[in-house]
Structure formats: structure tokens, C-alpha cells
Design a protein around this motif. Sequence first.
Motif, PDB file in Angstrom:
ATOM      1  N   ARG A 178       0.839  -1.200   0.000  1.00  0.00           N
ATOM      2  CA  ARG A 178       0.000   0.000   0.000  1.00  0.00           C
ATOM      3  C   ARG A 178       0.873   1.247   0.000  1.00  0.00           C
ATOM      4  O   ARG A 178       1.881   1.320   0.698  1.00  0.00           O
ATOM      5  N   GLY A 179       0.456   2.230  -0.800  1.00  0.00           N
ATOM      6  CA  GLY A 179       1.086   3.537  -0.755  1.00  0.00           C
ATOM      7  C   GLY A 179       2.427   3.661  -1.429  1.00  0.00           C
ATOM      8  O   GLY A 179       3.199   4.570  -1.115  1.00  0.00           O
ATOM      9  N   CYS A 180       2.739   2.774  -2.394  1.00  0.00           N
ATOM     10  CA  CYS A 180       3.988   2.918  -3.142  1.00  0.00           C
ATOM     11  C   CYS A 180       3.985   4.234  -3.925  1.00  0.00           C
ATOM     12  O   CYS A 180       2.929   4.794  -4.230  1.00  0.00           O
ATOM     13  N   LEU A 181       5.161   4.697  -4.279  1.00  0.00           N
ATOM     14  CA  LEU A 181       5.285   5.916  -5.070  1.00  0.00           C
ATOM     15  C   LEU A 181       4.419   5.851  -6.326  1.00  0.00           C
ATOM     16  O   LEU A 181       3.794   6.843  -6.714  1.00  0.00           O
ATOM     17  N   GLU A 182       4.355   4.698  -6.969  1.00  0.00           N
ATOM     18  CA  GLU A 182       3.559   4.546  -8.193  1.00  0.00           C
ATOM     19  C   GLU A 182       2.080   4.824  -7.965  1.00  0.00           C
ATOM     20  O   GLU A 182       1.374   5.223  -8.903  1.00  0.00           O
ATOM     21  N   THR A 183       1.594   4.610  -6.737  1.00  0.00           N
ATOM     22  CA  THR A 183       0.170   4.843  -6.474  1.00  0.00           C
ATOM     23  C   THR A 183      -0.156   6.319  -6.361  1.00  0.00           C
ATOM     24  O   THR A 183      -1.328   6.698  -6.295  1.00  0.00           O
ATOM     25  N   VAL A 184       0.876   7.156  -6.339  1.00  0.00           N
ATOM     26  CA  VAL A 184       0.678   8.606  -6.256  1.00  0.00           C
ATOM     27  C   VAL A 184       1.037   9.290  -7.564  1.00  0.00           C
ATOM     28  O   VAL A 184       0.335  10.181  -8.034  1.00  0.00           O
ATOM     29  N   ILE A 185       2.121   8.842  -8.172  1.00  0.00           N
ATOM     30  CA  ILE A 185       2.661   9.582  -9.308  1.00  0.00           C
ATOM     31  C   ILE A 185       2.681   8.789 -10.608  1.00  0.00           C
ATOM     32  O   ILE A 185       3.014   9.330 -11.667  1.00  0.00           O
ATOM     33  N   GLY A 186       2.339   7.514 -10.603  1.00  0.00           N
ATOM     34  CA  GLY A 186       2.231   6.785 -11.857  1.00  0.00           C
ATOM     35  C   GLY A 186       1.094   7.345 -12.704  1.00  0.00           C
ATOM     36  O   GLY A 186       0.135   7.929 -12.183  1.00  0.00           O
ATOM     37  N   ALA A 224       2.046  15.131  -6.240  1.00  0.00           N
ATOM     38  CA  ALA A 224       2.904  14.186  -6.948  1.00  0.00           C
ATOM     39  C   ALA A 224       4.372  14.574  -6.798  1.00  0.00           C
ATOM     40  O   ALA A 224       5.240  13.719  -6.552  1.00  0.00           O
ATOM     41  N   ALA A 225       4.663  15.852  -6.929  1.00  0.00           N
ATOM     42  CA  ALA A 225       6.049  16.311  -6.806  1.00  0.00           C
ATOM     43  C   ALA A 225       6.578  16.088  -5.396  1.00  0.00           C
ATOM     44  O   ALA A 225       7.738  15.689  -5.207  1.00  0.00           O
ATOM     45  N   ALA A 229       9.643  13.774  -4.279  1.00  0.00           N
ATOM     46  CA  ALA A 229      10.708  14.329  -3.442  1.00  0.00           C
ATOM     47  C   ALA A 229      10.975  13.444  -2.231  1.00  0.00           C
ATOM     48  O   ALA A 229      12.133  13.239  -1.832  1.00  0.00           O
ATOM     49  N   ASP A 230       9.910  12.898  -1.621  1.00  0.00           N
ATOM     50  CA  ASP A 230      10.082  11.967  -0.506  1.00  0.00           C
ATOM     51  C   ASP A 230      10.973  10.793  -0.914  1.00  0.00           C
ATOM     52  O   ASP A 230      11.896  10.399  -0.196  1.00  0.00           O
ATOM     53  N   ALA A 231      10.645  10.217  -2.074  1.00  0.00           N
ATOM     54  CA  ALA A 231      11.407   9.064  -2.552  1.00  0.00           C
ATOM     55  C   ALA A 231      12.852   9.449  -2.859  1.00  0.00           C
ATOM     56  O   ALA A 231      13.786   8.692  -2.561  1.00  0.00           O
ATOM     57  N   ILE A 232      13.042  10.620  -3.436  1.00  0.00           N
ATOM     58  CA  ILE A 232      14.397  11.040  -3.787  1.00  0.00           C
ATOM     59  C   ILE A 232      15.223  11.341  -2.542  1.00  0.00           C
ATOM     60  O   ILE A 232      16.443  11.064  -2.507  1.00  0.00           O
ATOM     61  N   SER A 253       8.766  18.267 -21.493  1.00  0.00           N
ATOM     62  CA  SER A 253       8.692  19.726 -21.425  1.00  0.00           C
ATOM     63  C   SER A 253       7.258  20.184 -21.195  1.00  0.00           C
ATOM     64  O   SER A 253       6.337  19.635 -21.801  1.00  0.00           O
ATOM     65  N   PRO A 254       7.043  21.144 -20.290  1.00  0.00           N
ATOM     66  CA  PRO A 254       8.009  22.031 -19.620  1.00  0.00           C
ATOM     67  C   PRO A 254       8.599  21.486 -18.326  1.00  0.00           C
ATOM     68  O   PRO A 254       9.007  22.287 -17.460  1.00  0.00           O
ATOM     69  N   HIS A 255       8.608  20.187 -18.142  1.00  0.00           N
ATOM     70  CA  HIS A 255       9.333  19.570 -17.019  1.00  0.00           C
ATOM     71  C   HIS A 255       8.849  20.032 -15.647  1.00  0.00           C
ATOM     72  O   HIS A 255       9.643  20.195 -14.715  1.00  0.00           O
ATOM     73  N   ARG A 256       7.542  20.239 -15.507  1.00  0.00           N
ATOM     74  CA  ARG A 256       7.031  20.735 -14.227  1.00  0.00           C
ATOM     75  C   ARG A 256       7.339  19.801 -13.073  1.00  0.00           C
ATOM     76  O   ARG A 256       7.737  20.238 -11.994  1.00  0.00           O
ATOM     77  N   LEU A 257       7.147  18.489 -13.285  1.00  0.00           N
ATOM     78  CA  LEU A 257       7.412  17.564 -12.187  1.00  0.00           C
ATOM     79  C   LEU A 257       8.884  17.598 -11.784  1.00  0.00           C
ATOM     80  O   LEU A 257       9.220  17.459 -10.606  1.00  0.00           O
ATOM     81  N   VAL A 258       9.753  17.780 -12.759  1.00  0.00           N
ATOM     82  CA  VAL A 258      11.184  17.813 -12.449  1.00  0.00           C
ATOM     83  C   VAL A 258      11.527  19.048 -11.632  1.00  0.00           C
ATOM     84  O   VAL A 258      12.184  18.963 -10.581  1.00  0.00           O
ATOM     85  N   THR A 259      11.096  20.210 -12.078  1.00  0.00           N
ATOM     86  CA  THR A 259      11.455  21.445 -11.384  1.00  0.00           C
ATOM     87  C   THR A 259      10.787  21.543 -10.016  1.00  0.00           C
ATOM     88  O   THR A 259      11.409  21.984  -9.039  1.00  0.00           O
ATOM     89  N   LEU A 260       9.522  21.125  -9.921  1.00  0.00           N
ATOM     90  CA  LEU A 260       8.835  21.157  -8.636  1.00  0.00           C
ATOM     91  C   LEU A 260       9.466  20.183  -7.650  1.00  0.00           C
ATOM     92  O   LEU A 260       9.625  20.495  -6.464  1.00  0.00           O
ATOM     93  N   THR A 261       9.823  19.008  -8.139  1.00  0.00           N
ATOM     94  CA  THR A 261      10.451  18.008  -7.276  1.00  0.00           C
ATOM     95  C   THR A 261      11.804  18.495  -6.781  1.00  0.00           C
ATOM     96  O   THR A 261      12.133  18.363  -5.587  1.00  0.00           O
TER      97      THR A 261
END
Length: 307
Positions: A178-186, A224-225, A229-232, A253-261
Motif C-alpha cells: 500500500r502507498g507505493c510511489l507509483e500509487t501517487v505519481i504513476g 505528486a512532486a 521528493a520523498d522518494a528522492i 517539457s516544460p518539465h514541471r514535475l522535475v522542477t517542482l520536485t
Amino acid sequence: MTKDAVLGLDVGGSSVKYRLASVTRSDRMPDALDEGRAPTPAEDPVAGLAELARRVTAGVRLDAVAVAIPGIVDAERGTVVRSANLPALNGLELGPRLSDMIGVPVSVLNDGRAAAVAEARWGAGAGIRDVFTLALGTGIAGAHVVDGVVVDGAHGSAGELGHVVIEPNGAWCTCGQRGCLETVIGAPALRRAWSSAGGEGAPSAMFAAYEACDARAVEIVNRAADALADAILTLLALVDPGVIVIGGGLATSPHRLVTLTAASVAERATFHRVVPIVPARLGRWAGAVGAVAQAQTLAARTEEAVA
């Protein structure tokens, strides 16, 4: 024969991306002698891939081939253990059989690891010896590349950041936790969250709404970001890579998840050594480019063995 070459094949559910390149390894990504797409063979995958290889390499002396497959691969034996997208390959000794048909050494590797090697060698991680690559899509694929080689772990399953538990009482994951990263951001999780919030369309529509400052989309994307970030932060504590490269369909692009994370990691880090978190550069061709890198390595090893 005009020149020596290697062939990288990135086999997907509907198409095969192929890239023919020089056999010579270098710090610069080799120019493609030929590249393109062909339909994934449905009837006899080995014969179909062999025919594609012969057609693409007509006029060159082929030294080695590497085939990137979506699924679990026994790289040492060249066997596809299981591929959900390509069930016809399940249990198939693809490497040895394809090698017999085309007369050159053939290596088989996981497509995510192929993309990671490409990004580490010639993409966003070029020049850095220790690179961790994430691909955000339906699932979350991860690979740790050190000195150009994927660190697989003792049992070949290292890098599965998508199954780090982020929300202990969260949604059930396909892995059984339960609650793996994929369940939030996949991608399926984001699609469900967007639909539950009243949004319509795929995650791309949600990201477009985010750009338009839609409050529903902003909340989902920020969550999601933060989850990524938690996982990173866990990754930084355990692995301490030199750079983290994020690619895949959800990180374009525009890479929102990358910059927010990256911003969330920098804000919340304590003892962690925060490293650059950057978008991938090679896009959808990363798997084929990584297969070329693997084929170059295979060709060099074969030449050394013969010498």
C-alpha cells in the motif's frame, strides 16, 4: 562491406525503434548510420527481428546487436523471463536464437536500463560517473549507473524506486503493498486523481490545466512532486548519486514535475547532499541509443576474446 557497425533495437508493444551506428566507442554519441521504426513482429518475433536486422544492415559489416525489451530479462543467458507488453517473448532465449539467425553476437537487456545507460553516457548525465535515472510513466522505472554500467544488485532488481512506500495507508499497489510511489505519481494514479477532481482527459490534460493555474490540477501535481521528493530524499540517503536524471512521458517539457520536485527536495533536505535533479535529454530514442551502447560493449568484448 563499407564499414563496421552495431545495431540497437528497442522493441515496444507496437513498434521497434532501430539505430545503426559505428562500432567505435567514444565520449560523443555516435551519429546514426540509419535509424527508424518498424512494426513489432507479431507472428514469429525472432524471425521478424532477424529480417529487420538484415534489412537495416545491408551494405555494412555488422559486429553486434543489442535488443532492449520491456520486461524482466536474464541478461547473462539472453532470455526474456517475462514481458507484459510482449507475451510472445516470455521464456524465449532471444539472444542465442537471434544470434544463430544473423550470425553475430546478440545481447538482451531491459529497456529501462538501456535508457539509463544512454542518459548516463551521452545524455543528461554525461561526464558524471555516478548517475541515477528515473523514468516516469505508467510505472516508475529506476536504474543506478556507475562508470557506464548499471548496478543491478545481487538479484537484478535494484533501482525500483517506484515501490518505495510513500503513504503507508495509501492506495493498494499492483505489487501488493500500500502507498507505493507509483500509487501517487504513476500515470494511472494521476489519471484517477484528475478524474476524481472533476477533470477530463489524460495526465497531459491535467498538466495543461496546471499551466492555466487550475486549482485542482495544481493540488494534484504538487502532491505528486512532493511524493517524488520523498522518494528522492530516501535515494539521496541510501545511494548518494552524483546526479538524478528524470525522464519518461510524465516528465516531458516544460518539465514541471522535475522542477517542482527539485525545489521540494532542496527545501526539505537536512543532512542530505543535494545533487542536480535534471530532465532527461534523449527522449523516446533513449532505449535504442542505450542498446547501441550495449552493442558497442559486446563488440569490444567479442574482439578481445578472439584476440
